[in-house]
Design an enzyme around this catalytic site. Structure first.
Site, PDB file in Angstrom:
ATOM      1  N   ARG A 138       1.292  -0.988   0.246  1.00  0.00           N
ATOM      2  CA  ARG A 138       0.230  -0.046   0.050  1.00  0.00           C
ATOM      3  C   ARG A 138       0.705   1.193  -0.079  1.00  0.00           C
ATOM      4  O   ARG A 138       0.297   2.260  -0.397  1.00  0.00           O
ATOM      5  CB  ARG A 138      -0.576   0.186   1.382  1.00  0.00           C
ATOM      6  CG  ARG A 138      -1.706   1.190   1.669  1.00  0.00           C
ATOM      7  CD  ARG A 138      -2.928   1.047   2.467  1.00  0.00           C
ATOM      8  NE  ARG A 138      -2.278   0.656   3.818  1.00  0.00           N
ATOM      9  CZ  ARG A 138      -1.999   1.703   4.891  1.00  0.00           C
ATOM     10  NH1 ARG A 138      -1.652   2.885   4.635  1.00  0.00           N
ATOM     11  NH2 ARG A 138      -1.346   1.280   5.882  1.00  0.00           N
TER      12      ARG A 138
ATOM     13  N   TYR B 163     -15.062  17.780 -14.940  1.00  0.00           N
ATOM     14  CA  TYR B 163     -15.705  16.135 -15.128  1.00  0.00           C
ATOM     15  C   TYR B 163     -16.330  16.665 -13.686  1.00  0.00           C
ATOM     16  O   TYR B 163     -15.831  16.441 -12.630  1.00  0.00           O
ATOM     17  CB  TYR B 163     -14.656  15.616 -14.703  1.00  0.00           C
ATOM     18  CG  TYR B 163     -14.573  13.825 -14.716  1.00  0.00           C
ATOM     19  CD1 TYR B 163     -15.769  13.182 -15.574  1.00  0.00           C
ATOM     20  CD2 TYR B 163     -14.159  13.485 -13.810  1.00  0.00           C
ATOM     21  CE1 TYR B 163     -15.952  12.333 -15.491  1.00  0.00           C
ATOM     22  CE2 TYR B 163     -14.762  11.499 -13.269  1.00  0.00           C
ATOM     23  CZ  TYR B 163     -15.813  11.602 -14.359  1.00  0.00           C
ATOM     24  OH  TYR B 163     -16.007  10.096 -14.066  1.00  0.00           O
TER      25      TYR B 163
ATOM     26  N   ASP C   7      -5.951  18.244 -14.516  1.00  0.00           N
ATOM     27  CA  ASP C   7      -6.277  17.155 -14.761  1.00  0.00           C
ATOM     28  C   ASP C   7      -6.239  17.299 -16.916  1.00  0.00           C
ATOM     29  O   ASP C   7      -6.530  17.656 -17.844  1.00  0.00           O
ATOM     30  CB  ASP C   7      -7.748  17.199 -15.099  1.00  0.00           C
ATOM     31  CG  ASP C   7      -8.141  15.781 -14.859  1.00  0.00           C
ATOM     32  OD1 ASP C   7      -7.783  14.884 -16.218  1.00  0.00           O
ATOM     33  OD2 ASP C   7      -9.054  15.172 -14.481  1.00  0.00           O
TER      34      ASP C   7
ATOM     35  N   LYS D  66      -8.097   5.654 -19.192  1.00  0.00           N
ATOM     36  CA  LYS D  66      -8.455   6.590 -20.966  1.00  0.00           C
ATOM     37  C   LYS D  66      -7.257   5.774 -21.310  1.00  0.00           C
ATOM     38  O   LYS D  66      -6.742   4.523 -21.568  1.00  0.00           O
ATOM     39  CB  LYS D  66      -8.902   7.765 -20.136  1.00  0.00           C
ATOM     40  CG  LYS D  66      -9.745   8.318 -19.299  1.00  0.00           C
ATOM     41  CD  LYS D  66     -11.167   7.330 -19.600  1.00  0.00           C
ATOM     42  CE  LYS D  66     -12.140   8.171 -18.724  1.00  0.00           C
ATOM     43  NZ  LYS D  66     -11.788   8.017 -17.184  1.00  0.00           N
TER      44      LYS D  66
HETATM   45  C1  PLP Z   1     -11.471  14.406 -17.134  1.00  0.00           C
HETATM   46  C2  PLP Z   1     -11.560  13.062 -16.217  1.00  0.00           C
HETATM   47  N1  PLP Z   1     -10.610  13.019 -14.877  1.00  0.00           N
HETATM   48  C3  PLP Z   1     -10.647  12.520 -14.235  1.00  0.00           C
HETATM   49  C4  PLP Z   1     -12.025  11.285 -14.415  1.00  0.00           C
HETATM   50  C5  PLP Z   1     -12.412   9.911 -13.354  1.00  0.00           C
HETATM   51  O1  PLP Z   1     -11.322   8.855 -14.068  1.00  0.00           O
HETATM   52  P1  PLP Z   1     -11.543   7.227 -13.172  1.00  0.00           P
HETATM   53  O2  PLP Z   1     -12.815   6.975 -13.924  1.00  0.00           O
HETATM   54  O3  PLP Z   1     -10.287   6.245 -13.708  1.00  0.00           O
HETATM   55  O4  PLP Z   1     -11.933   7.552 -11.518  1.00  0.00           O
HETATM   56  C6  PLP Z   1     -12.550  10.838 -15.529  1.00  0.00           C
HETATM   57  C7  PLP Z   1     -13.575   9.415 -15.758  1.00  0.00           C
HETATM   58  O5  PLP Z   1     -14.284  10.036 -16.501  1.00  0.00           O
HETATM   59  C8  PLP Z   1     -12.550  12.011 -16.520  1.00  0.00           C
HETATM   60  O6  PLP Z   1     -12.753  12.097 -18.072  1.00  0.00           O
END
Ligand code: PLP
Length: 403
Positions: free
Chosen positions: A67, A121, A193, A218
């Protein structure tokens, strides 16, 4: 992989993490094995004590408990840090875990203020509202994809600024240099992000950002079969904070997922090249299609930030949104149900072409008025263009649009 070599990002992504393999000098596996062990043995209790610091006396990574750190996550982290030009990275169990850890490391807490992009998001705004506002943090949402929005940073004097490189689903671009300059002027920590752009297209630390994060689920994974996140830091102090919060929250990425994500990185450049070229062709095809009212893609010359996208990313990513001429939810669902190749699923960045209806997926929690305010119409569909043969994608879209 040595950090001294000025390797290109394509080479870093292919070879990153290989030198983390351990084993006999001869017959050493080329690909790092998966270390499933939760605990690690040391020669003495003194050595174990030292290993809790995360490093051997020689400065090599030392492992104690999975962890806290594990060799597979470490290899993935090293590669991401090299690719993003950071001082280090922390791998997390999901993109949301990475966002949580990044916000804590940036110091968002009681009495602090965050200016965040209004197009974030949904769950990112959700985590700030549910976890940080109740303890007395303040959130100001602004359109950070415009100069007026960036001016809000100066007015609000926040402690943290949070943006996405490319907005979801309308592909608005953030001017990273201008945002980081405005944040630096007021002493704010910057988080971006960069999930949609990946380090292959843009490296925000080069523009002065402090923390860069990804939903590795992704493009980094790319194959729709692993869930993870990662935060890369430009500064050692922030890196220490990231690690410490990740350990406390139990956010660490598992060895198995780490292995898959590192494998994903090896082909990221190739996949991104194909995503970008397919997406540009799809955007042009949709723009000329009689059933389509509008296409949002930074690669189109009529995109308001086409020049900025060109300057930041060189090419334009694999994500686009389009609006049907028939601006109804029924028409959008009818189109999506008629697709035979493109998959109607809630994700992006996979090798498969994926379509989603933001109002029932990424933006599900927003009211119709909020959707309208963001410019997300009833006929708006998001598409993550995959790496299939281009003509097959175009044919599928065409038959579904004419259905
Ligand atoms: C731009 C963006 N950031 C963060 C996330 C969250 O990622 P996760 O689903 O791997 O937790 C997503 C999920 O779709 C996203 O599109």
């Amino acid at each position: 992989m040595t950090t001294q070599e000025p390797w290109d990002i394509e080479t870093i992504l292919v070879h990153g993490g290989r030198s983390s393999s351990t084993g006999p000098a001869s017959g050493k596996p080329t690909v790092q094995p998966i270390y499933a062990s939760t605990t690690y043995l040391h020669d003495s209790v003194e050595a174990l004590d030292q290993a809790f610091s995360g490093k051997t006396p020689e400065g090599e990574p030392a492992f104690v408990y999975a962890r806290q750190a594990n060799p597979n996550a470490n290899a993935f982290e090293e590669t991401m840090a090299l690719a993003e030009k950071g001082v280090g990275a922390v791998a997390c169990a999901s993109g949301m875990a990475a966002i949580h850890v990044a916000l804590l490391a940036a110091g968002l807490t009681t009495g602090t203020k965050i200016v965040a992009s209004q197009d974030l998001y949904g769950p990112t705004i959700g985590i700030i509202r549910k976890l940080f506002l109740p303890i007395g943090a303040e959130l100001v949402l602004a359109d950070l994809c415009t100069p007026e929005g960036i001016a809000v940073i100066q007015e609000e004097q926040p402690d943290v600024v949070y943006v996405e490189t490319v907005s979801n689903p309308l592909t608005k671009m953030a001017d990273l240099a201008a945002i980081s300059a405005a944040a630096q002027e007021v002493g704010a920590i910057t988080i971006v992000d960069s999930t949609f752009s990946t380090p292959y297209l843009v490296r925000p630390i080069e523009y002065g950002f402090d923390l860069v994060l990804h939903s590795a689920t992704k493009y980094i994974s790319g194959h729709g079969d692993s869930t993870g996140g990662v935060v890369i830091s430009a500064k050692n102090t922030l890196l220490d904070q990231l690690r410490s919060y990740s350990i406390l929250l139990g956010a660490m990425l598992s060895p198995f997922e780490s292995h898959l994500l590192l494998r994903g990185l090896r082909t990221l450049s190739l996949r991104m090249e194909r995503h970008c070229s397919n997406a540009l062709h799809v955007a042009r095809f949709l723009k000329d299609h009689p059933a389509i009212a509008r296409v949002h893609y930074p690669g189109l010359e009529d995109h308001p930030q086409h020049e900025l996208a060109k300057q930041l990313m060189g090419s334009f990513g694999g994500l686009l949104a389009f609006e049907l001429k028939e601006q109804t939810r029924e028409a959008a669902f009818h189109f999506m149900n008629a697709l035979q190749l493109c998959l109607p699923v809630t994700s992006l960045g996979d090798v498969f072409s994926l379509v989603s209806y933001p109002a029932i997926s990424s933006h599900r929690t927003l009211s119709p008025a909020e959707l309208q305010h963001m410019g997300i119409t009833e006929g708006c569909i998001r598409m993550s263009v995959g790496v299939e043969h281009l003509e097959d994608i175009l044919q599928d879209l065409d038959q579904a649009l004419n259905h």
